[in-house]
Design an enzyme around this catalytic site. Structure first.
Site, PDB file in Angstrom:
ATOM      1  N   ARG A  52     -17.616  22.513  30.606  1.00 35.01           N
ATOM      2  CA  ARG A  52     -16.501  22.907  29.759  1.00 35.01           C
ATOM      3  C   ARG A  52     -15.782  24.219  30.681  1.00 35.01           C
ATOM      4  O   ARG A  52     -15.391  25.033  30.017  1.00 35.01           O
ATOM      5  CB  ARG A  52     -17.031  23.545  28.355  1.00 35.01           C
ATOM      6  CG  ARG A  52     -15.824  23.327  27.301  1.00 35.01           C
ATOM      7  CD  ARG A  52     -16.662  23.679  26.011  1.00 35.01           C
ATOM      8  NE  ARG A  52     -17.665  22.809  25.376  1.00 35.01           N
ATOM      9  CZ  ARG A  52     -18.858  23.511  24.692  1.00 35.01           C
ATOM     10  NH1 ARG A  52     -19.002  24.672  24.652  1.00 35.01           N
ATOM     11  NH2 ARG A  52     -19.640  22.556  24.306  1.00 35.01           N
ATOM     12  N   ARG A  73     -11.509  27.449  26.197  1.00 36.87           N
ATOM     13  CA  ARG A  73     -11.051  28.385  25.658  1.00 36.87           C
ATOM     14  C   ARG A  73     -11.364  29.771  25.851  1.00 36.87           C
ATOM     15  O   ARG A  73     -10.838  30.897  25.335  1.00 36.87           O
ATOM     16  CB  ARG A  73     -11.459  28.164  24.118  1.00 36.87           C
ATOM     17  CG  ARG A  73     -10.552  27.182  23.272  1.00 36.87           C
ATOM     18  CD  ARG A  73     -10.972  26.744  22.062  1.00 36.87           C
ATOM     19  NE  ARG A  73     -12.393  26.163  21.912  1.00 36.87           N
ATOM     20  CZ  ARG A  73     -12.830  26.045  20.650  1.00 36.87           C
ATOM     21  NH1 ARG A  73     -12.256  26.458  19.519  1.00 36.87           N
ATOM     22  NH2 ARG A  73     -13.968  25.335  20.628  1.00 36.87           N
ATOM     23  N   ARG A 100      -2.518  25.518  26.062  1.00 37.94           N
ATOM     24  CA  ARG A 100      -3.012  24.864  24.977  1.00 37.94           C
ATOM     25  C   ARG A 100      -1.852  25.199  23.659  1.00 37.94           C
ATOM     26  O   ARG A 100      -1.218  24.265  22.922  1.00 37.94           O
ATOM     27  CB  ARG A 100      -4.152  24.986  24.057  1.00 37.94           C
ATOM     28  CG  ARG A 100      -4.336  24.320  22.883  1.00 37.94           C
ATOM     29  CD  ARG A 100      -5.760  24.376  22.627  1.00 37.94           C
ATOM     30  NE  ARG A 100      -6.288  24.247  21.354  1.00 37.94           N
ATOM     31  CZ  ARG A 100      -7.511  23.628  20.795  1.00 37.94           C
ATOM     32  NH1 ARG A 100      -8.459  23.950  21.322  1.00 37.94           N
ATOM     33  NH2 ARG A 100      -7.487  23.229  19.486  1.00 37.94           N
ATOM     34  N   ASP A 148     -11.825  14.532  26.443  1.00 43.87           N
ATOM     35  CA  ASP A 148     -12.655  14.622  25.355  1.00 43.87           C
ATOM     36  C   ASP A 148     -13.415  13.407  25.476  1.00 43.87           C
ATOM     37  O   ASP A 148     -12.913  12.053  25.532  1.00 43.87           O
ATOM     38  CB  ASP A 148     -11.908  14.903  24.184  1.00 43.87           C
ATOM     39  CG  ASP A 148     -12.911  15.224  23.203  1.00 43.87           C
ATOM     40  OD1 ASP A 148     -13.474  14.312  22.228  1.00 43.87           O
ATOM     41  OD2 ASP A 148     -13.256  16.510  22.906  1.00 43.87           O
ATOM     42  N   TYR A 193     -20.435  10.308  16.038  1.00 41.15           N
ATOM     43  CA  TYR A 193     -18.960  10.640  15.559  1.00 41.15           C
ATOM     44  C   TYR A 193     -18.456   9.402  14.952  1.00 41.15           C
ATOM     45  O   TYR A 193     -17.861   9.684  13.808  1.00 41.15           O
ATOM     46  CB  TYR A 193     -18.200  11.125  16.706  1.00 41.15           C
ATOM     47  CG  TYR A 193     -18.713  12.654  17.222  1.00 41.15           C
ATOM     48  CD1 TYR A 193     -18.564  13.685  16.643  1.00 41.15           C
ATOM     49  CD2 TYR A 193     -19.642  12.535  18.251  1.00 41.15           C
ATOM     50  CE1 TYR A 193     -19.030  14.739  17.126  1.00 41.15           C
ATOM     51  CE2 TYR A 193     -20.097  13.657  19.010  1.00 41.15           C
ATOM     52  CZ  TYR A 193     -19.518  14.773  18.565  1.00 41.15           C
ATOM     53  OH  TYR A 193     -19.891  16.221  18.868  1.00 41.15           O
TER      54      TYR A 193
END
Length: 356
Positions: free
Chosen positions: A27, A31, A40, A77, A154
């Protein structure tokens, strides 16, 4: 595509001599970086970012502009694959990823099909090619996918879950339905990773984030078995160069021998596994990637350096180690602390290697 200027990461994955231990961060484009947040914002949403090759290229390169990392990883993703199957991926504020149409009945499960990768996931392969060109051989590019079981979690739960009650109920009551989902997922992931390799990915990684939530028997049947199928179906070379594969099961420290036997080149370790003991167990067969606790990065640089030293000493001398966190970097991490980790790895690891 340009010739690699820094192939240390690939050489370590293949357990060839290297002058130091290479490092990248799961990652790493995310962020915690203010420049990522600005991109973003311009993209309008996470999916607007991930589905636009220009934006995906921009954020993939951002951490490399800050830190001397030894690999880039495609910004995307893991849920792009089930999204391409028509489940309707969206991101709810404060809730993370969700699916509009989770797999909750037999008819929907039986109708599930492998997507046309070239059509529905073209934005990913276009991003891979664009990133490779932009890197100009600086470091290798990693492509990736979620594991069949992690994707199924998911797809069945409809989003993140604390106890995986819905999918585990299916696993025990209707294993035939779960096996059908996993078969479709395995075929889709194999095609997806091969498309990334064809587009320019030089390493591929399978993220089995939720495999460690299974019992030992269920892990073998519902996760490891399908990852083995994927590894067996991957292209092993592209343009005359070997394309290594990495498998990472979070919480999989009990099953290292079994994971190492499926044919991958490297195992990712979370922070709960001692890397020195892991090397004794499987280091003759695969490289190891990891495995500092991501929360270490909230400590001061001197403590970060001490944790880096501990992991390097535990692994010991010789090649076959790719330094990383035991999971993804937190969005709240100070960027300068990532820089401290990368610098410590490069500085301290040379003592464990003989220059090739």
């Amino acid at each position: 595509m340009s010739t690699l200027k820094n192939d240390t990461f690939i050489r370590a994955l293949l357990r060839q001599p290297t002058p130091y231990t290479p490092v990248w961060i799961m990652r790493q484009a995310g962020r915690y970086l203010p420049e990522y947040n600005e991109t973003r914002r311009r993209a309008g949403s996470f999916l607007g970012l991930a589905k636009n090759p220009d934006y995906a290229t921009e954020v993939t390169l951002q951490p490399l502009a800050r830190f001397p990392l030894d690999a880039a990883i495609l910004f995307s993703d893991i849920l792009t694959v089930p999204d391409a199957m028509g489940l309707g991926l969206y991101f709810a504020e404060g809730e993370g990823p969700r699916f509009e149409q989770p797999l909750r009945n037999e008819a929907a499960i039986r109708a599930l099909a492998v997507p046309d990768i070239g059509a529905s996931l073209r934005y990913v392969t276009d991003a891979v090619s664009q990133i490779r060109r932009a890197l100009d051989g600086k470091v290798p590019l990693i492509g990736f996918s979620g594991s069949p079981y992690t994707l199924a979690c998911y797809m069945v739960e409809g989003g993140a879950s604390l106890d995986f009650r819905t999918i585990k109920t299916m696993l025990y009551e209707r294993p035939d339905l779960l096996h059908h989902i996993l078969d479709i997922n395995a075929r889709a992931v194999t095609a997806y990773l091969n498309a990334q390799i064809e587009a320019g990915a030089q390493v591929v990684m399978i993220f089995d984030t939720w495999g460690g939530s299974l019992s030992a028997a269920a892990y073998r049947e519902f996760s490891l078995n399908y990852m083995q199928r994927i590894v067996a179906g991957l292209a092993r070379e592209r343009d005359g160069a070997r394309v290594p594969s990495i498998v990472f099961t979070k919480g999989g420290g009990l099953w290292l021998e079994e994971i190492a036997a499926i044919g991958c080149d490297a195992l990712g370790l979370d922070w709960s596994t001692d890397i020195g003991r892991a090397r004794v167990r499987v280091g003759a067969h695969v490289a190891l990637q990891g495995n500092v606790d991501p929360m270490t990065l909230f400590a001061q640089p001197e403590q970060i350096r001490a944790q880096v030293a501990q992991v390097l000493a535990s692994y010991g001398h010789g090649t076959g180690h790719v330094f990383n966190l035991g999971h993804g970097v937190s969005q709240f991490t100070p960027p300068e602390h990532v820089g401290a980790l990368v610098g410590a790895v490069h500085d301290l690891s040379c003592a464990y290697h003989v220059a090739p």
